[in-house]
Design a protein around this motif. Structure first.
Motif, PDB file in Angstrom:
ATOM      1  N   ARG A 218      45.450  32.596  37.677  1.00 32.36           N
ATOM      2  CA  ARG A 218      45.172  31.452  38.562  1.00 32.36           C
ATOM      3  C   ARG A 218      46.368  31.165  39.461  1.00 32.36           C
ATOM      4  NH1 ARG A 218      45.924  25.913  39.066  1.00 32.36           N
ATOM      5  NH2 ARG A 218      47.566  26.048  37.502  1.00 32.36           N
ATOM      6  N   MET A 219      47.556  31.133  38.884  1.00 30.43           N
ATOM      7  CA  MET A 219      48.751  30.832  39.663  1.00 30.43           C
ATOM      8  C   MET A 219      49.048  31.945  40.671  1.00 30.43           C
ATOM      9  SD  MET A 219      51.179  29.197  36.657  1.00 30.43           S
ATOM     10  CE  MET A 219      52.471  28.654  37.776  1.00 30.43           C
ATOM     11  N   THR A 220      48.759  33.183  40.304  1.00 32.64           N
ATOM     12  CA  THR A 220      48.975  34.296  41.223  1.00 32.64           C
ATOM     13  C   THR A 220      48.063  34.184  42.441  1.00 32.64           C
ATOM     14  OG1 THR A 220      49.645  35.749  39.402  1.00 32.64           O
ATOM     15  CG2 THR A 220      48.968  36.803  41.455  1.00 32.64           C
ATOM     16  N   VAL A 221      46.800  33.831  42.212  1.00 32.37           N
ATOM     17  CA  VAL A 221      45.865  33.649  43.320  1.00 32.37           C
ATOM     18  C   VAL A 221      46.329  32.514  44.225  1.00 32.37           C
ATOM     19  CG1 VAL A 221      43.508  32.973  43.920  1.00 32.37           C
ATOM     20  CG2 VAL A 221      43.898  34.597  42.068  1.00 32.37           C
ATOM     21  N   LEU A 222      46.763  31.402  43.617  1.00 30.68           N
ATOM     22  CA  LEU A 222      47.237  30.271  44.414  1.00 30.68           C
ATOM     23  C   LEU A 222      48.482  30.647  45.221  1.00 30.68           C
ATOM     24  CD1 LEU A 222      46.803  27.285  41.918  1.00 30.68           C
ATOM     25  CD2 LEU A 222      45.238  28.093  43.687  1.00 30.68           C
ATOM     26  N   MET A 223      49.364  31.426  44.613  1.00 34.02           N
ATOM     27  CA  MET A 223      50.568  31.850  45.323  1.00 34.02           C
ATOM     28  C   MET A 223      50.211  32.678  46.549  1.00 34.02           C
ATOM     29  SD  MET A 223      53.681  34.329  44.004  1.00 34.02           S
ATOM     30  CE  MET A 223      52.584  35.752  43.913  1.00 34.02           C
ATOM     31  N   GLU A 224      49.320  33.642  46.383  1.00 36.97           N
ATOM     32  CA  GLU A 224      48.938  34.479  47.522  1.00 36.97           C
ATOM     33  C   GLU A 224      48.254  33.645  48.601  1.00 36.97           C
ATOM     34  OE1 GLU A 224      49.844  37.455  48.004  1.00 36.97           O
ATOM     35  OE2 GLU A 224      50.686  37.841  46.020  1.00 36.97           O
ATOM     36  N   GLY A 225      47.475  32.665  48.181  1.00 32.41           N
ATOM     37  CA  GLY A 225      46.819  31.803  49.149  1.00 32.41           C
ATOM     38  C   GLY A 225      47.791  30.974  49.956  1.00 32.41           C
ATOM     39  N   MET A 226      48.770  30.374  49.275  1.00 29.15           N
ATOM     40  CA  MET A 226      49.732  29.529  49.985  1.00 29.15           C
ATOM     41  C   MET A 226      50.651  30.362  50.872  1.00 29.15           C
ATOM     42  SD  MET A 226      48.682  26.628  49.238  1.00 29.15           S
ATOM     43  CE  MET A 226      49.933  25.726  50.146  1.00 29.15           C
ATOM     44  N   LEU A 227      50.973  31.570  50.462  1.00 25.21           N
ATOM     45  CA  LEU A 227      51.770  32.447  51.324  1.00 25.21           C
ATOM     46  C   LEU A 227      50.992  32.829  52.579  1.00 25.21           C
ATOM     47  CD1 LEU A 227      53.417  34.756  48.634  1.00 25.21           C
ATOM     48  CD2 LEU A 227      54.577  33.058  50.056  1.00 25.21           C
ATOM     49  N   ALA A 228      49.670  33.010  52.413  1.00 28.42           N
ATOM     50  CA  ALA A 228      48.841  33.305  53.589  1.00 28.42           C
ATOM     51  C   ALA A 228      48.778  32.095  54.521  1.00 28.42           C
ATOM     52  CB  ALA A 228      47.442  33.711  53.142  1.00 28.42           C
ATOM     53  N   VAL A 229      48.717  30.913  53.943  1.00 23.47           N
ATOM     54  CA  VAL A 229      48.724  29.689  54.760  1.00 23.47           C
ATOM     55  C   VAL A 229      50.030  29.583  55.540  1.00 23.47           C
ATOM     56  CG1 VAL A 229      48.776  27.160  54.668  1.00 23.47           C
ATOM     57  CG2 VAL A 229      47.125  28.417  53.284  1.00 23.47           C
ATOM     58  N   GLN A 230      51.133  29.853  54.859  1.00 24.05           N
ATOM     59  CA  GLN A 230      52.436  29.782  55.523  1.00 24.05           C
ATOM     60  C   GLN A 230      52.537  30.806  56.652  1.00 24.05           C
ATOM     61  OE1 GLN A 230      55.893  31.306  53.511  1.00 24.05           O
ATOM     62  NE2 GLN A 230      57.109  29.518  54.084  1.00 24.05           N
ATOM     63  N   ALA A 231      51.909  31.979  56.448  1.00 25.13           N
ATOM     64  CA  ALA A 231      51.972  33.035  57.458  1.00 25.13           C
ATOM     65  C   ALA A 231      51.071  32.750  58.654  1.00 25.13           C
ATOM     66  CB  ALA A 231      51.596  34.372  56.832  1.00 25.13           C
ATOM     67  N   GLY A 232      50.261  31.698  58.563  1.00 24.21           N
ATOM     68  CA  GLY A 232      49.384  31.342  59.675  1.00 24.21           C
ATOM     69  C   GLY A 232      48.119  32.160  59.752  1.00 24.21           C
ATOM     70  N   SER A 233      47.681  32.711  58.635  1.00 26.22           N
ATOM     71  CA  SER A 233      46.457  33.517  58.638  1.00 26.22           C
ATOM     72  C   SER A 233      45.246  32.646  58.957  1.00 26.22           C
ATOM     73  CB  SER A 233      46.265  34.185  57.271  1.00 26.22           C
ATOM     74  OG  SER A 233      47.348  35.035  56.969  1.00 26.22           O
ATOM     75  N   PRO A 234      44.258  33.190  59.651  1.00 23.69           N
ATOM     76  CA  PRO A 234      43.035  32.438  59.938  1.00 23.69           C
ATOM     77  C   PRO A 234      42.345  32.016  58.641  1.00 23.69           C
ATOM     78  CG  PRO A 234      43.157  34.406  61.299  1.00 23.69           C
ATOM     79  CD  PRO A 234      44.260  34.517  60.293  1.00 23.69           C
ATOM     80  N   PRO A 235      41.727  30.839  58.617  1.00 19.64           N
ATOM     81  CA  PRO A 235      41.097  30.343  57.383  1.00 19.64           C
ATOM     82  C   PRO A 235      40.086  31.303  56.762  1.00 19.64           C
ATOM     83  CG  PRO A 235      41.257  28.589  58.993  1.00 19.64           C
ATOM     84  CD  PRO A 235      41.696  29.839  59.686  1.00 19.64           C
ATOM     85  N   HIS A 236      39.273  31.978  57.609  1.00 22.30           N
ATOM     86  CA  HIS A 236      38.269  32.866  57.033  1.00 22.30           C
ATOM     87  C   HIS A 236      38.909  34.085  56.374  1.00 22.30           C
ATOM     88  CE1 HIS A 236      38.891  34.918  60.924  1.00 22.30           C
ATOM     89  NE2 HIS A 236      38.405  36.006  60.339  1.00 22.30           N
ATOM     90  N   VAL A 238      41.931  33.952  54.938  1.00 27.19           N
ATOM     91  CA  VAL A 238      42.501  33.392  53.710  1.00 27.19           C
ATOM     92  C   VAL A 238      41.429  33.343  52.634  1.00 27.19           C
ATOM     93  CG1 VAL A 238      43.515  31.353  52.645  1.00 27.19           C
ATOM     94  CG2 VAL A 238      44.247  32.049  54.929  1.00 27.19           C
ATOM     95  N   GLU A 239      40.232  32.880  53.009  1.00 25.54           N
ATOM     96  CA  GLU A 239      39.151  32.781  52.027  1.00 25.54           C
ATOM     97  C   GLU A 239      38.742  34.155  51.526  1.00 25.54           C
ATOM     98  OE1 GLU A 239      34.883  30.580  51.340  1.00 25.54           O
ATOM     99  OE2 GLU A 239      35.584  30.915  53.392  1.00 25.54           O
ATOM    100  N   GLU A 240      38.631  35.115  52.427  1.00 27.35           N
ATOM    101  CA  GLU A 240      38.251  36.461  52.014  1.00 27.35           C
ATOM    102  C   GLU A 240      39.286  37.051  51.059  1.00 27.35           C
ATOM    103  OE1 GLU A 240      37.588  38.864  55.427  1.00 27.35           O
ATOM    104  OE2 GLU A 240      35.900  37.682  56.160  1.00 27.35           O
ATOM    105  N   ARG A 241      40.553  36.806  51.364  1.00 26.01           N
ATOM    106  CA  ARG A 241      41.622  37.301  50.507  1.00 26.01           C
ATOM    107  C   ARG A 241      41.536  36.681  49.119  1.00 26.01           C
ATOM    108  NH1 ARG A 241      45.356  40.752  48.486  1.00 26.01           N
ATOM    109  NH2 ARG A 241      47.367  39.780  48.068  1.00 26.01           N
ATOM    110  N   LEU A 242      41.323  35.373  49.059  1.00 25.70           N
ATOM    111  CA  LEU A 242      41.261  34.682  47.775  1.00 25.70           C
ATOM    112  C   LEU A 242      40.014  35.072  46.994  1.00 25.70           C
ATOM    113  CD1 LEU A 242      42.494  31.111  48.771  1.00 25.70           C
ATOM    114  CD2 LEU A 242      43.798  33.000  47.815  1.00 25.70           C
ATOM    115  N   ARG A 243      38.894  35.238  47.679  1.00 24.14           N
ATOM    116  CA  ARG A 243      37.675  35.657  46.989  1.00 24.14           C
ATOM    117  C   ARG A 243      37.818  37.070  46.428  1.00 24.14           C
ATOM    118  NH1 ARG A 243      35.062  31.023  45.876  1.00 24.14           N
ATOM    119  NH2 ARG A 243      34.899  29.735  47.738  1.00 24.14           N
ATOM    120  N   ALA A 244      38.583  37.905  47.120  1.00 21.61           N
ATOM    121  CA  ALA A 244      38.828  39.259  46.616  1.00 21.61           C
ATOM    122  C   ALA A 244      39.679  39.223  45.354  1.00 21.61           C
ATOM    123  CB  ALA A 244      39.512  40.101  47.692  1.00 21.61           C
TER     124      ALA A 244
END
Length: 267
Positions: A218-236, A238-244
């Motif tokens: 769970r924490m690993t998924v959250l970490m990757e998500g927040m790093l993607a947010v920081q990198a300015g990735s488009p929301p869709h 980010v969602e695809e990455r987290l769902r994967a």
């Protein structure tokens, strides 16, 4: 709340009770205080002696978590929340995320938000979050190890109790009428050693180990998500990455008239 541990223990002891009843025996024959005190007391004592006092304290504090299943909760709502953060960051900038720090209940996410708002470098943020994950994993392994060790000690402690009781039986050889009940009582210690190990300690240890794995995931998924947010990735994306990374996470229902899932709005 995940009731797997409670359900499993109840079914295990229920099966034992069914066997005792079908054999025509009595449960009271197994409830001898002396061997039970030895098995449970000595096993816990040896478990404490196998580590440090702080290890034992943390293991005892983790016991409610094993029964409640904390750590096995759905990650779906958190994924939707991260997508919401990505939307805000794209629309208003990373500094806008600071307004959500006070309202964020998850401490891991809250600290990540604060670090992003403070302008922490992406590599430094990853190191910080990975260190947090490693620290949580180490603590959880300590708790699981404590109960697994007790599961290994309990049968041997039960044998010790049986040997002690049989020594007492040998002292009563001049009273043959009492030998049967005494021998039966002597093996109660071995029984409770095996029961406590396989019906309690090992399941609890295995449960805590599994919950620790789920927490790290769970924490690993959250970490990757927040790093993607920081990198300015488009929301869709980010969602695809987290769902994967978390394919079993439930998806939010789609808005009426569209195939796109509804995004959570961050206050």
């Amino acid at each position: 709340m995940d009731i797997a541990l409670i359900l499993g223990i109840v079914l295990a002891f229920g099966s034992l009770y069914a066997m005792i009843t079908m054999e025509g025996a009595h449960v009271e024959a197994l409830l001898h205080p002396a061997p039970m005190i030895l098995v449970f007391g000595a096993t816990i004592a040896i478990g404490i002696a196998s580590g440090t006092v702080s290890d034992a304290i943390y293991a005892f504090k983790s016991l409610p978590r094993a029964f409640k299943g904390a750590g096995a909760t759905s990650i779906g709502p958190l994924l939707d929340k991260i997508v919401g953060y990505a939307e805000r960051a794209r629309a208003e900038g990373l500094l806008a995320l600071e307004s959500g720090v006070a309202d964020e209940k998850d401490p891991f996410l809250r600290q990540a938000l604060q670090n992003i708002a403070d302008g922490t470098d992406a590599e430094d943020l990853r190191i910080i979050m990975e260190d947090q994950i490693a620290s949580v994993a180490a603590r959880n392994r300590t708790a699981a190890r404590f109960y697994n060790l007790m599961g290994g000690y309990a049968p041997t402690v039960g044998i010790v109790g049986t040997v002690v009781s049989l020594t007492h039986v040998l002292e009563q050889l001049d009273k043959p009428d009492t030998l049967g009940p005494l021998i039966a009582a002597a093996f109660v210690a071995t029984l409770w050693g095996l029961l406590s190990a396989n019906f309690l300690w090992l399941p609890i240890g295995g449960r805590l180990q599994r919950l620790a794995e789920l927490e790290v995931d769970r924490m690993t998924v959250l970490m990757e998500g927040m790093l993607a947010v920081q990198a300015g990735s488009p929301p869709h994306l980010v969602e695809e990455r987290l769902r994967a990374l978390a394919p079993d996470a439930p998806k939010k229902p789609a808005r009426k008239g569209t195939d796109e899932p509804a995004m959570e709005q961050i206050p």
